[in-house]
Design an enzyme around this catalytic site. Structure first.
Site, short mmCIF file in Angstrom:
data_model
loop_
_atom_site.label_atom_id
_atom_site.label_comp_id
_atom_site.label_asym_id
_atom_site.label_seq_id
_atom_site.Cartn_x
_atom_site.Cartn_y
_atom_site.Cartn_z
N GLU A 1 43.49 42.49 34.07
CA GLU A 1 43.52 41.45 35.12
C GLU A 1 42.12 41.15 35.61
O GLU A 1 41.90 40.18 36.33
CB GLU A 1 44.37 41.94 36.32
CG GLU A 1 45.79 42.31 35.96
CD GLU A 1 46.57 41.12 35.45
OE1 GLU A 1 46.34 39.99 35.93
OE2 GLU A 1 47.40 41.30 34.53
N HIS A 2 41.20 42.02 35.27
CA HIS A 2 39.85 41.93 35.84
C HIS A 2 38.84 41.86 34.70
O HIS A 2 38.23 42.87 34.37
CB HIS A 2 39.57 43.14 36.74
CG HIS A 2 38.32 43.05 37.55
ND1 HIS A 2 37.08 43.39 37.05
CD2 HIS A 2 38.10 42.65 38.82
CE1 HIS A 2 36.16 43.22 37.99
NE2 HIS A 2 36.75 42.78 39.06
N PHE A 3 38.72 40.75 33.94
CA PHE A 3 39.31 39.47 34.26
C PHE A 3 40.16 38.97 33.09
O PHE A 3 39.75 39.13 31.94
CB PHE A 3 38.19 38.45 34.54
CG PHE A 3 37.37 38.83 35.74
CD1 PHE A 3 37.78 38.50 37.02
CD2 PHE A 3 36.17 39.53 35.58
CE1 PHE A 3 37.01 38.84 38.13
CE2 PHE A 3 35.40 39.87 36.69
CZ PHE A 3 35.81 39.53 37.97
N VAL B 1 36.10 44.03 32.73
CA VAL B 1 34.90 44.61 33.35
C VAL B 1 35.36 45.64 34.38
O VAL B 1 36.28 45.37 35.15
CB VAL B 1 34.09 43.50 34.07
CG1 VAL B 1 32.96 44.11 34.88
CG2 VAL B 1 33.56 42.49 33.09
#
Lengths: 172, 131
Positions: A33-35, A48
């Protein structure tokens, strides 16, 4: 998921410094989700390590260092992030090395300095410093506000015991 | 070291510890209500002063401790005259004259001003030289 953001303790000089590592893995859910990819804007996924979790890793490293001084009997809690600077990203497959040193310490709490380095794949080349995280910890049983906290040590639980044992350090 | 020199160093410590601007750190500024200091910041300020001025500050030497828990010091949320007298004796760098007029415990942090910290350091350095 266990709230453990370091994988192994490499070095522990009581009351002085501690070095720990964190291996970043694509198996960590949050990295997806990140990213995540953004097809509308034509952006590919870019996993990341979140800076907030890098700070948490340093807080765990520094917290163990501070807690060890009182043989983990004191409840040591993160009370202040004095400096947090993350200059470069860290990606899956990278290893982060956290080096924490105690700057000052008394009955009420401690201040620590922390350097974060990224070790490149397969350990080749020089480690690259990617950030600094300086923290303050409070010994909550001796805090000046007079608040009451639970008797049992909720800070240093079973997960930390396992981490220290698997790294070859005894908790007592 | 002159009082002005001490003030400059104290200012640097407070800018660093509290993340405030240089010009906010005036002699009359109160650490908590004007500069936003919270309880852990008092420990941070103590550590930083020790580092800058190379002396050791023991617990209760700069800021009062355990006042609220002691019934001879505090009754009905107010600091008793005996309490104020004791605080004056232990912490001569603070000016309690304003506080005394309405000695509610929750107002006590108002005496922690920048100039009080400068006075503390000044006394401490004098004592160290004398010793």
């Amino acid at each position: 998921m266990r709230w453990m953001w370091i994988d192994r303790v490499l070095e522990l000089v009581p009351g002085e410094r501690m070095v720990a590592i964190k291996n970043i893995s694509l198996a960590e859910e949050h990295l997806h989700e990140h990213f995540a990819a953004d097809p509308e804007r034509g952006l590919p996924a870019c996993p990341v390590m979140p800076a907030s979790l890098i700070i948490e890793g340093m807080a765990q490293t520094s917290g163990i260092l501070v807690g060890q001084v009182g043989a983990f009997r004191e409840k040591v809690v993160l009370a202040k992030i004095s400096i947090a600077r993350i200059d470069r990203d860290a990606f899956p497959g990278d290893t982060l090395r956290y080096t924490a040193t105690i700057e000052r310490m008394d009955e009420a709490g401690a201040s620590t300095r922390g350097v974060i380095e990224r070790l490149d794949l397969h350990g080749q080349g020089e480690p690259e410093q990617i950030g600094r995280v300086d923290l303050m910890f409070s010994h909550v049983d001796r805090n000046r506000s007079g608040l009451a906290f639970p008797e049992h040590n909720f800070v240093f639980g079973e997960s930390f015991r396992t981490l220290l044992q698997s790294s070859g350090f005894a908790m007592e | 070291m002159t009082r002005d020199e001490i003030f400059e160093k104290v200012r640097e410590v407070l800018v660093d510890a509290l993340g405030v601007d240089d010009d906010e750190v005036t002699p009359d500024a109160r650490l908590a209500s004007d500069l936003g200091a919270e309880s852990i910041d008092f420990l941070d300020i103590t550590f930083k002063l020790e580092q800058v001025f190379e002396f050791k500050i023991s617990e209760g030497e700069m800021f009062p401790t355990n006042v609220a828990q002691d019934p001879t010091y505090v009754q009905d949320g107010k600091v008793t005259p005996k309490g104020i007298a004791e605080l004056r004796a232990k912490l001569p760098h603070f000016d309690f004259s304003e506080f005394e007029k309405d000695p509610q415990l929750r107002r006590i942090a108002d005496v922690f001003t920048v100039s009080a910290i400068v006075s503390f350091v000044e006394r401490k350095l004098d004592t160290n030289v004398a010793a």
